[in-house]
Design a protein around this motif. Sequence first.
Motif, mmCIF file in Angstrom:
data_model
loop_
_atom_site.group_PDB
_atom_site.id
_atom_site.type_symbol
_atom_site.label_atom_id
_atom_site.label_comp_id
_atom_site.label_asym_id
_atom_site.label_seq_id
_atom_site.Cartn_x
_atom_site.Cartn_y
_atom_site.Cartn_z
ATOM 1 N N GLU A 6 -25.170 14.848 71.004
ATOM 2 C CA GLU A 6 -24.172 13.875 71.404
ATOM 3 C C GLU A 6 -24.373 12.564 70.663
ATOM 4 O O GLU A 6 -25.505 12.174 70.345
ATOM 5 N N SER A 7 -23.269 11.871 70.436
ATOM 6 C CA SER A 7 -23.316 10.558 69.823
ATOM 7 C C SER A 7 -22.071 9.780 70.214
ATOM 8 O O SER A 7 -21.101 10.354 70.713
ATOM 9 N N GLY A 8 -22.103 8.483 69.984
ATOM 10 C CA GLY A 8 -20.931 7.645 70.162
ATOM 11 C C GLY A 8 -20.964 6.704 71.337
ATOM 12 O O GLY A 8 -20.069 5.860 71.469
ATOM 13 N N GLY A 9 -21.955 6.825 72.202
ATOM 14 C CA GLY A 9 -22.043 5.923 73.323
ATOM 15 C C GLY A 9 -22.435 4.522 72.886
ATOM 16 O O GLY A 9 -22.812 4.283 71.744
ATOM 17 N N GLY A 10 -22.318 3.594 73.812
ATOM 18 C CA GLY A 10 -22.676 2.229 73.515
ATOM 19 C C GLY A 10 -22.118 1.269 74.529
ATOM 20 O O GLY A 10 -21.661 1.659 75.604
ATOM 21 N N LEU A 11 -22.158 0.011 74.171
ATOM 22 C CA LEU A 11 -21.668 -1.082 75.000
ATOM 23 C C LEU A 11 -20.314 -1.535 74.492
ATOM 24 O O LEU A 11 -20.132 -1.762 73.285
ATOM 25 N N VAL A 12 -19.366 -1.674 75.404
ATOM 26 C CA VAL A 12 -18.014 -2.063 75.028
ATOM 27 C C VAL A 12 -17.434 -2.949 76.122
ATOM 28 O O VAL A 12 -17.803 -2.835 77.293
ATOM 29 N N GLN A 13 -16.538 -3.839 75.734
ATOM 30 C CA GLN A 13 -15.874 -4.709 76.693
ATOM 31 C C GLN A 13 -14.760 -3.967 77.421
ATOM 32 O O GLN A 13 -14.207 -2.990 76.906
ATOM 33 N N ARG A 38 -19.622 12.963 83.544
ATOM 34 C CA ARG A 38 -20.322 11.692 83.575
ATOM 35 C C ARG A 38 -21.010 11.511 84.913
ATOM 36 O O ARG A 38 -20.597 12.071 85.929
ATOM 37 N N GLN A 39 -22.058 10.730 84.886
ATOM 38 C CA GLN A 39 -22.815 10.445 86.085
ATOM 39 C C GLN A 39 -23.179 8.968 86.085
ATOM 40 O O GLN A 39 -23.902 8.501 85.205
ATOM 41 N N ALA A 40 -22.656 8.265 87.065
ATOM 42 C CA ALA A 40 -22.960 6.863 87.254
ATOM 43 C C ALA A 40 -24.091 6.719 88.264
ATOM 44 O O ALA A 40 -24.330 7.622 89.077
ATOM 45 N N LYS A 43 -24.157 8.169 92.024
ATOM 46 C CA LYS A 43 -23.035 9.081 92.172
ATOM 47 C C LYS A 43 -23.378 10.443 91.599
ATOM 48 O O LYS A 43 -24.269 10.582 90.765
ATOM 49 N N GLN A 44 -22.663 11.461 92.071
ATOM 50 C CA GLN A 44 -22.818 12.796 91.534
ATOM 51 C C GLN A 44 -22.163 12.902 90.162
ATOM 52 O O GLN A 44 -21.263 12.133 89.818
ATOM 53 N N ARG A 45 -22.633 13.874 89.399
ATOM 54 C CA ARG A 45 -21.995 14.155 88.128
ATOM 55 C C ARG A 45 -20.573 14.645 88.383
ATOM 56 O O ARG A 45 -20.341 15.500 89.239
ATOM 57 N N GLU A 46 -19.619 14.108 87.647
ATOM 58 C CA GLU A 46 -18.230 14.443 87.852
ATOM 59 C C GLU A 46 -17.575 14.864 86.552
ATOM 60 O O GLU A 46 -17.954 14.425 85.462
ATOM 61 N N LEU A 47 -16.576 15.704 86.694
ATOM 62 C CA LEU A 47 -15.799 16.153 85.544
ATOM 63 C C LEU A 47 -14.953 15.011 85.010
ATOM 64 O O LEU A 47 -14.305 14.289 85.773
ATOM 65 N N VAL A 48 -14.948 14.865 83.700
ATOM 66 C CA VAL A 48 -14.081 13.904 83.035
ATOM 67 C C VAL A 48 -12.907 14.619 82.375
ATOM 68 O O VAL A 48 -11.746 14.265 82.587
ATOM 69 N N ALA A 49 -13.198 15.623 81.564
ATOM 70 C CA ALA A 49 -12.158 16.335 80.843
ATOM 71 C C ALA A 49 -12.699 17.659 80.359
ATOM 72 O O ALA A 49 -13.899 17.797 80.104
ATOM 73 N N ALA A 91 -21.298 4.991 82.749
ATOM 74 C CA ALA A 91 -22.007 6.181 83.189
ATOM 75 C C ALA A 91 -22.733 6.782 81.998
ATOM 76 O O ALA A 91 -22.511 6.383 80.847
ATOM 77 N N VAL A 92 -23.586 7.748 82.289
ATOM 78 C CA VAL A 92 -24.110 8.621 81.256
ATOM 79 C C VAL A 92 -23.134 9.771 81.101
ATOM 80 O O VAL A 92 -22.803 10.449 82.079
ATOM 81 N N TYR A 93 -22.668 9.988 79.903
ATOM 82 C CA TYR A 93 -21.702 11.031 79.615
ATOM 83 C C TYR A 93 -22.408 12.233 79.014
ATOM 84 O O TYR A 93 -23.171 12.111 78.055
ATOM 85 N N TYR A 94 -22.133 13.393 79.589
ATOM 86 C CA TYR A 94 -22.762 14.639 79.176
ATOM 87 C C TYR A 94 -21.723 15.593 78.618
ATOM 88 O O TYR A 94 -20.678 15.818 79.225
ATOM 89 N N CYS A 95 -22.039 16.156 77.487
ATOM 90 C CA CYS A 95 -21.225 17.196 76.896
ATOM 91 C C CYS A 95 -21.633 18.550 77.466
ATOM 92 O O CYS A 95 -22.819 18.827 77.656
ATOM 93 N N LYS A 96 -20.654 19.385 77.734
ATOM 94 C CA LYS A 96 -20.892 20.750 78.188
ATOM 95 C C LYS A 96 -20.075 21.705 77.335
ATOM 96 O O LYS A 96 -18.879 21.492 77.135
#
Length: 115
Positions: A6-13, A38-40, A43-49, A91-96
């Motif tokens: 995985e790549s592309g995460g970071g800090l954004v406004q 994603r998991q904040a 909170k539980q891990r939740e489906l994004v897409a 959140a932390v975003y996880y690829c599946k």
Amino acid sequence: QVQLAESGGGLVQPGGSLRLSCAASGMLFSIFVMGWYRQAPGKQRELVATITSGGSTNYADSVKGRFTISTDNAKNTVYLQMNSLKPDDTAVYYCKQQYGSKVYWGQGTQVTVSS
């Protein structure tokens, strides 16, 4: 061995955009389901897409209209384009990626949207 990078995460406004990538390596089946979760904190891990090898997509209501999932099958890669980001997207975003009965998870990438 299948591994997801995985790549592309970071800090954004707030209101900004990020594009997450998740590339798979190894021997893969041609029929797949790929997704982002994603998991904040607290909170539980939740489906994004999710997206299927047939091109069908679905999104969590909270991101519909703002996020777009896509694939590059030649590169065994799934993307998540995130626009109009909100602090609640932090959140932390996880690829599946799922091939047949085998499920693989990425290591996670942190997305932080400032408040």
